[in-house]
Design a protein around this motif. Sequence first.
Motif, PDB file in Angstrom:
ATOM      1  N   UNK A  57       0.904  -1.228  -0.043  1.00 40.83           N
ATOM      2  CA  UNK A  57      -0.039   0.015   0.042  1.00 40.83           C
ATOM      3  C   UNK A  57       0.797   1.226   0.072  1.00 40.83           C
ATOM      4  N   UNK A  58       0.185   2.352  -0.158  1.00 41.48           N
ATOM      5  CA  UNK A  58       1.121   3.545   0.035  1.00 41.48           C
ATOM      6  C   UNK A  58       1.747   3.986   0.980  1.00 41.48           C
ATOM      7  N   UNK A  59       1.335   3.143   2.382  1.00 42.07           N
ATOM      8  CA  UNK A  59       2.503   3.550   3.453  1.00 42.07           C
ATOM      9  C   UNK A  59       3.525   2.697   3.661  1.00 42.07           C
ATOM     10  N   UNK A  60       3.544   1.545   2.582  1.00 40.95           N
ATOM     11  CA  UNK A  60       4.354   0.511   2.383  1.00 40.95           C
ATOM     12  C   UNK A  60       4.966  -0.123   3.796  1.00 40.95           C
ATOM     13  N   UNK A  61       3.762  -0.291   4.661  1.00 42.55           N
ATOM     14  CA  UNK A  61       3.927  -0.933   5.885  1.00 42.55           C
ATOM     15  C   UNK A  61       3.812  -2.451   5.606  1.00 42.55           C
ATOM     16  N   UNK A  62       4.567  -3.578   6.106  1.00 49.42           N
ATOM     17  CA  UNK A  62       4.251  -4.967   6.323  1.00 49.42           C
ATOM     18  C   UNK A  62       3.347  -5.197   7.520  1.00 49.42           C
ATOM     19  N   UNK A  63       2.220  -5.662   7.278  1.00 48.20           N
ATOM     20  CA  UNK A  63       1.466  -5.730   8.494  1.00 48.20           C
ATOM     21  C   UNK A  63       1.444  -7.155   8.942  1.00 48.20           C
ATOM     22  N   UNK A  64       1.665  -8.237   8.066  1.00 50.75           N
ATOM     23  CA  UNK A  64       1.808  -9.637   8.603  1.00 50.75           C
ATOM     24  C   UNK A  64       0.721  -9.763   9.592  1.00 50.75           C
ATOM     25  N   UNK A  65       1.251 -10.397  10.663  1.00 54.87           N
ATOM     26  CA  UNK A  65       0.263 -10.821  11.888  1.00 54.87           C
ATOM     27  C   UNK A  65       0.331 -10.143  13.152  1.00 54.87           C
ATOM     28  N   UNK A  66       1.111  -9.089  13.062  1.00 52.37           N
ATOM     29  CA  UNK A  66       1.251  -8.200  14.095  1.00 52.37           C
ATOM     30  C   UNK A  66      -0.031  -8.090  15.126  1.00 52.37           C
ATOM     31  N   UNK A  67      -1.082  -7.673  14.407  1.00 54.83           N
ATOM     32  CA  UNK A  67      -2.269  -7.551  15.515  1.00 54.83           C
ATOM     33  C   UNK A  67      -2.774  -8.804  16.181  1.00 54.83           C
ATOM     34  N   UNK A  68      -2.515  -9.663  15.565  1.00 58.05           N
ATOM     35  CA  UNK A  68      -2.799 -11.075  16.302  1.00 58.05           C
ATOM     36  C   UNK A  68      -1.599 -11.141  17.442  1.00 58.05           C
TER      37      UNK A  68
END
Length: 587
Positions: free
Chosen positions: A245-256
């Motif tokens: 995305x525009x933020x180029x942030x890798x989200x992965x499973x961090x919120x889990x």
Amino acid sequence: MATKELKSEISYAQETTLSAPTTEAITSVGVWDKFKDSFKPALQTETLTNAHVNSENADSLSDLERININSANSKLNRKLQNRHLQMISIGSSIGTGLFVGSGSALNTGGPGGIMIAWFIMATAVYTTIQGLGELSTTFPVSGSFNVYASRFIEPSAGFAVGWNYFMQFFVLLPLELVAGAITIKYWNKDINSNVFVIIFWLVIVLITLLGVRWYGEAEFIFSMIKVVTVVGFIILSIVLICGGGPSNEFVGGKYWQNPGPFANGFKGVCSVFVTAGFSFGGTEMIGLTAAETPNPRKTLPKAIKQVFWRISIFYMGTLVMISTLVPYNDSRLMNASSSVDATASPFVIAIVNGGVKGLPSVINAVILISVLSVGNASVYATSRSLNSLAEQGMAPKWAGYIDRAGRPLVAILATDIFGLLALISASNKQEEIFNWLLALSGLSSIFTWISINVSHIRFRAAMRSQGRDLSELPYRSQAGIWGSYYGLAINILVLIAQFWIALFPLGGKPSAYGFFISYLGFPVLLASWVGYKIWKKSLRLWIKAEFIDVDTGRVNIDTDLIRQEAVEEKQALSSRSFIYRVYKFWC
């Protein structure tokens, strides 16, 4: 009980009466004259079945025999096409429950909670709809599951479930009109809600009065938009999760991991379990279309099988994306002020968090379309339910009036007029009024699914008791009889979980008001069942399997042809690839 001669004539009549009803030829010239004539009472070819119902012999028929014969000879038009059924089956339950309601569920149960709860409920709904598919394909009668409860359990069960289902969608129309007006305020908060209540009401009235074919066309378009939106969201979510995305942030499973998989432990999962059950409400509506489909034996099985894909891709796939992109402690989830507040939609939150501009307005527009779709479907559900109750002698006879266009006109108009209750949206009492109206039938979907499960179990018991072979059925539930037992068990667990949450609410103190708002549907259903028993002076709890009618209402009963087609289909599939055979099994 009917004589053998009457049963024989009824069976013969079924082969000639379950096509689209024959109406009197309209000889007037001009569109206006044809339009006026379409509102006249429908005329059906006199059949042996109707002749017996209207003759002196009708007095010898029991209430149950009248129910079976009348529902099998409905005057509804069979104008829903295969493509209509496909999209109705896919999009019937994709609405604000998924687009917005999943956000409050995420906040309550956490990502692990919503995945567990929705998966369990998804499997229960799948097995339940499979049982409904077997019954609807075998008995494509008016009223569907309302009639099945009367026919395979006992008429008092059909009365209680039928009126409860009617109330659920009867109340839903004004609620959805208000929801649509609130959704519009996403773009302009100064708009008068009642202006758009009237606009949306006129749109729904126009669609519903045009007839079942136009209902199918409208739902085809609405469902297509919802499906495209969900598929597009899943693709976009995968990109955002991977950091594209525009933020180029890798989200992965961090919120889990932080804040974690569960928000409120076991009680939170139970609370979401109930929410998940309600989110699938409307899935059973595909059964109501059986009486308005030209060839239910061919088209219904395909539509029923689509439930698997809807659950797998649209619900579970979307929930995986939401639970990965949105933390359950996001303040926008906790501060949701409305069930249709687009800013509280996890779809919108996920897109905003990913830095994508413009799309939140698109999602809000889809939420508005979903609201209109549910309002349109609610008129269909209530009008067909009320018509079925009238055919069964459980509602005033005038409520079952069907015109020459095949519309249950009185039932449609009654529902549309009640929709004007939405004009109280400007009142400061609207929330309290709607809460109590919804409480009357708040558990209706669960009761309906339980009745479908029990009806399927009783139908199979009748087939076994009467020495009938399952090979004569045009379609058999892929989950079998054990699937209905499983669905029944899960739905009973939902009722238990709802009772617990209603008595001891999450994050609140027990109160009589809160309990009855959440659980009033059960005593209402029980009162309906007892009331019918008193009215009919009947103490019978269920119909014995050997006395259940497994013939009236079946179309062209040719067991040899059914068996031959099954053999030919197996032979044709055996020569195809494994992937194709798997595809045909599920689709």
